[in-house]
Write an enzyme that holds these catalytic residues in place. Structure first.
Site, PDB file in Angstrom:
ATOM      1  CG  HIS A  73      -0.369   0.158   2.535  1.00  0.00           C
ATOM      2  ND1 HIS A  73      -0.188   1.379   3.133  1.00  0.00           N
ATOM      3  CD2 HIS A  73       0.087  -0.760   3.431  1.00  0.00           C
ATOM      4  CE1 HIS A  73       0.349   1.212   4.334  1.00  0.00           C
ATOM      5  NE2 HIS A  73       0.536  -0.078   4.538  1.00  0.00           N
ATOM      6  CG  ASP A  95       3.215   0.871   7.572  1.00  0.00           C
ATOM      7  OD1 ASP A  95       2.744   0.243   6.607  1.00  0.00           O
ATOM      8  OD2 ASP A  95       2.594   1.053   8.640  1.00  0.00           O
ATOM      9  CD  GLU A 137      -2.466  -1.368   5.809  1.00  0.00           C
ATOM     10  OE1 GLU A 137      -2.340  -2.295   6.626  1.00  0.00           O
ATOM     11  OE2 GLU A 137      -2.104  -0.196   6.065  1.00  0.00           O
ATOM     12  CD  GLU A 138      -1.189   2.981   7.453  1.00  0.00           C
ATOM     13  OE1 GLU A 138      -1.713   2.594   8.512  1.00  0.00           O
ATOM     14  OE2 GLU A 138       0.011   2.802   7.203  1.00  0.00           O
ATOM     15  CG  ASP A 158       2.117  -3.485   5.362  1.00  0.00           C
ATOM     16  OD1 ASP A 158       2.912  -2.557   5.612  1.00  0.00           O
ATOM     17  OD2 ASP A 158       0.881  -3.344   5.370  1.00  0.00           O
ATOM     18  CG  HIS A 183       1.840   3.623  12.580  1.00  0.00           C
ATOM     19  ND1 HIS A 183       0.502   3.515  12.900  1.00  0.00           N
ATOM     20  CD2 HIS A 183       1.999   2.959  11.404  1.00  0.00           C
ATOM     21  CE1 HIS A 183      -0.114   2.828  11.945  1.00  0.00           C
ATOM     22  NE2 HIS A 183       0.784   2.471  11.036  1.00  0.00           N
TER      23      HIS A 183
END
EC number: 3.4.11.7
Length: 352
Positions: free
Chosen positions: A78, A195, A229-230, A250, A330
């Protein structure tokens, strides 16, 4: 192998330079369409805005299916990232935000950002704690970092809400945080949003490898670069009827209690939504051993993937998850070229 690793890192840097918080991904999708086309493929945009492309037919030159037992596979990564959205303009001309995905305010504090208006104008600012001067605010250290306690200060001469509205900024405008991408001489890759732009780079590297080396993989292969995706529904659609397996590429988790580090490829056996398909995980482990890839098998305590989303949407497929080890997920994330190389080795070996 080095050439493909360098290509993957180069493409990752280009992807990271394109702002793409969930909900604002058209520019990065356009870039991916261009790259896949230049590599010799025929990509298409999905209705939701993702990029879908068939990489291989899985059929030999004489028309025979190379590996009937394996079946077609959809590989997903993603390019939507964390970010924020303007939720309110204060009377003082500052911006209150609501997060897009899991953008943690502790990690975002004092970060530069860009505000994209509906008219296409872009303004800069800084995400700060309210009353951010430590010489003035006696509660600075004690204040919990939360969106309700933080705001964006625009790099414009504004003193009122009306001043901000005059710029064309409105609630609902997208806020993009600075990725701060650095690749060190020792091979570390540091940036927000590895990510999952690092794994998207890996998929581009695999697509290039298939064309450059005139590879005929043993199974039909599709790529789907998702853009939601998030927020949990990136992999819920655009899965061809013939697909028997979905593999998410991922970020691999790195942290206490896990075996993976930044130099390895991680194979996930279970995440917070449940176990991955036992046979897929076993086959990934065997492929990693065969390829000589440095790998770890781990259980991720707080994680969900596009492959999980496919099963939640009701697709009858096997599913798996791999990715290069990424530390500080993150936040300001870090991986290494060795992790990229090992992920690429595993992907090549697994796809045949």
């Amino acid at each position: 192998m080095k050439d493909y690793t360098e290509y993957i890192v180069e493409q990752t840097q280009k992807l990271l330079s394109i702002d793409s918080p969930t909900g604002y991904t058209k520019n990065v999708a356009a870039y991916l369409m261009k790259v896949y086309t230049e590599l010799g493929y025929e990509p298409m945009l999905t209705t939701k805005g993702g990029v879908f492309v068939k990489i291989a037919d899985g059929v030999s030159e004489d028309g025979e299916i190379c590996d009937p037992a394996a079946g077609p596979i959809l590989i997903e990564a993603h390019v939507d990232t964390l970010g924020a959205m303007v939720s309110e303009i204060t009377s003082a001309g500052h911006l209150n935000l609501t997060p897009l995905g899991g953008m943690n305010p502790n990690n975002a504090e004092a970060e530069n950002c860009r505000i994209v208006t509906r008219s296409g104008n872009v303004y800069t600012g800084t995400f700060q704690l309210r009353n951010a001067s430590i010489h003035v605010n006696g509660e600075y250290n004690n204040t919990k970092r939360a969106y309700s306690e933080m705001e964006v200060l625009l790099d414009e001469v504004v003193r009122t809400k009306e001043d901000v509205l005059a710029l064309g900024i409105l609630p609902g405008d997208i806020v993009c945080f600075e990725p701060r991408t650095v690749v060190t001489p020792s091979g570390f890759i540091k940036s927000r949003f590895l990510d999952d732009k690092l794994s998207t780079g890996v998929l581009l590297g695999y697509a290039k490898y298939v064309k450059d080396e005139n590879i005929t993989p043993a199974r039909r292969i599709y790529h789907h670069i998702t853009v939601f995706e998030e927020v949990g529904h990136g992999g819920c659609a655009s899965i061809p009827q013939d697909v028997m397996e979905v593999l998410s590429v991922d970020m691999g988790c790195v942290g206490e209690g896990l075996g993976c580090d930044e130099y390895q490829v991680s194979i996930c056996a279970k995440d917070s939504r449940g176990p991955y398909h036992y046979d897929v995980v076993s086959a990934l482990i065997e492929a990693a051993k065969k390829a000589g890839a440095d790998f770890a098998v781990d259980v991720y305590p707080f994680y969900g993937s596009d492959a999980d989303a496919a099963l939640t949407a009701g697709y009858d497929v096997r599913h798996g998850l791999i990715g290069p080890g990424v530390y500080a997920s993150h936040g300001y994330e870090r991986s290494h070229k060795k992790g990229v190389e090992n992920t690429f080795r595993l992907l090549k070996a697994y796809l045949g």
